[in-house]
Write an enzyme that holds these catalytic residues in place. Structure first.
Site, mmCIF file in Angstrom:
data_model
loop_
_atom_site.group_PDB
_atom_site.id
_atom_site.type_symbol
_atom_site.label_atom_id
_atom_site.label_comp_id
_atom_site.label_asym_id
_atom_site.label_seq_id
_atom_site.Cartn_x
_atom_site.Cartn_y
_atom_site.Cartn_z
ATOM 1 N N GLY A 46 0.834 -1.187 0.000
ATOM 2 C CA GLY A 46 0.000 0.000 0.000
ATOM 3 C C GLY A 46 0.871 1.239 0.000
ATOM 4 N N GLN A 51 3.148 9.895 1.227
ATOM 5 C CA GLN A 51 4.413 9.155 1.309
ATOM 6 C C GLN A 51 5.341 9.433 0.131
ATOM 7 O OE1 GLN A 51 2.364 5.196 2.230
ATOM 8 N NE2 GLN A 51 4.252 5.081 3.416
ATOM 9 N N CYS A 93 5.534 0.111 7.710
ATOM 10 C CA CYS A 93 5.180 1.220 6.841
ATOM 11 C C CYS A 93 6.421 1.600 6.039
ATOM 12 C CB CYS A 93 4.723 2.407 7.698
ATOM 13 S SG CYS A 93 4.279 3.853 6.724
ATOM 14 N N LEU A 94 6.239 1.832 4.749
ATOM 15 C CA LEU A 94 7.381 2.191 3.899
ATOM 16 C C LEU A 94 8.062 3.471 4.378
ATOM 17 C CD1 LEU A 94 5.920 1.460 0.345
ATOM 18 C CD2 LEU A 94 7.558 0.067 1.626
ATOM 19 N N HIS A 135 -4.845 1.191 7.325
ATOM 20 C CA HIS A 135 -3.524 1.836 7.361
ATOM 21 C C HIS A 135 -3.431 2.984 6.346
ATOM 22 C CE1 HIS A 135 1.045 1.412 7.827
ATOM 23 N NE2 HIS A 135 0.937 2.189 6.762
ATOM 24 N N GLU A 136 -3.866 2.718 5.114
ATOM 25 C CA GLU A 136 -3.734 3.750 4.068
ATOM 26 C C GLU A 136 -4.720 4.904 4.278
ATOM 27 O OE1 GLU A 136 -1.082 3.626 2.452
ATOM 28 O OE2 GLU A 136 -0.671 1.537 2.935
ATOM 29 N N HIS A 139 -3.279 7.164 6.799
ATOM 30 C CA HIS A 139 -2.207 8.005 6.236
ATOM 31 C C HIS A 139 -2.787 9.318 5.707
ATOM 32 C CE1 HIS A 139 1.796 6.360 6.086
ATOM 33 N NE2 HIS A 139 1.392 5.170 5.684
HETATM 34 NI NI NI Z 1 2.309 3.294 5.736
#
Ligand code: NI
Length: 171
Positions: A46, A51, A93-94, A135-136, A139
């Protein structure tokens, strides 16, 4: 185009993103395509626009990691309509690379969103997809998964990140 992933500490990650009001433009389609490309390059399931430094309510998800085109999901201006049950599992998380924590989430989640053409739709997911939808969407409200773990664990992560920042290992 593959965008570099913005890391924790950049304010764009902790601000409410802007609602998208213009749809079906070449710019939006290109951005969505680039977001998938950037997500696959980073080996994530995701990715939210903040991000990659873009404060707009756009997220992409693919829980198959590029294996199944039918799993590609574009979420613009998403909202969580319903979450039920619970699952406890590792989440990362990236934007916070190198860390993973146990996070409790709903197990069955329904979200409403718009696609790149502006058409509204609902999507229901279980397990990993449920986790990704939550999660997304968070964000896009400026909320990171580490807000779901204990203050003690969160502070430990923040200290380790500060150390990496000082060493120039967190850019
Ligand atoms: Ni994330």
């Amino acid at each position: 185009m593959i965008y570099p992933i913005v890391k924790y500490g950049d304010p764009v990650l902790e601000h409410e993103a802007e609602t998208v009001t213009e749809f079906d433009t070449p710019e939006l389609h290109k951005l969505v395509e680039d977001m998938f490309e950037s997500m696959y390059a980073a080996k994530g399931v995701g990715l939210a626009a903040p991000q990659i430094g873009i404060g707009k309510k756009i997220a992409v998800i693919d829980v198959s990691n590029g294996e199944n085109a039918a799993d590609k999901l574009v979420l613009i201006n998403p909202n969580i309509l319903h979450a039920e049950g619970k699952q406890v599992g590792e989440e990362g998380c990236l934007s916070i690379p190198g860390f993973r924590e146990q996070v409790r989430r709903g197990r069955l989640v329904t979200a409403r969103a718009q696609n790149a053409k502006g058409e509204a739709f609902e999507v229901t997911g279980e397990d990993l997809l449920a986790r990704a939808l939550l999660h997304e969407t968070e964000h896009l409200h400026g909320r990171l998964y580490i807000t779901h773990i204990s203050a003690l664990k969160r502070d430990l992560i923040k200290r380790k990140i500060k150390k990496k920042q000082r060493a120039g290992e967190w850019e």
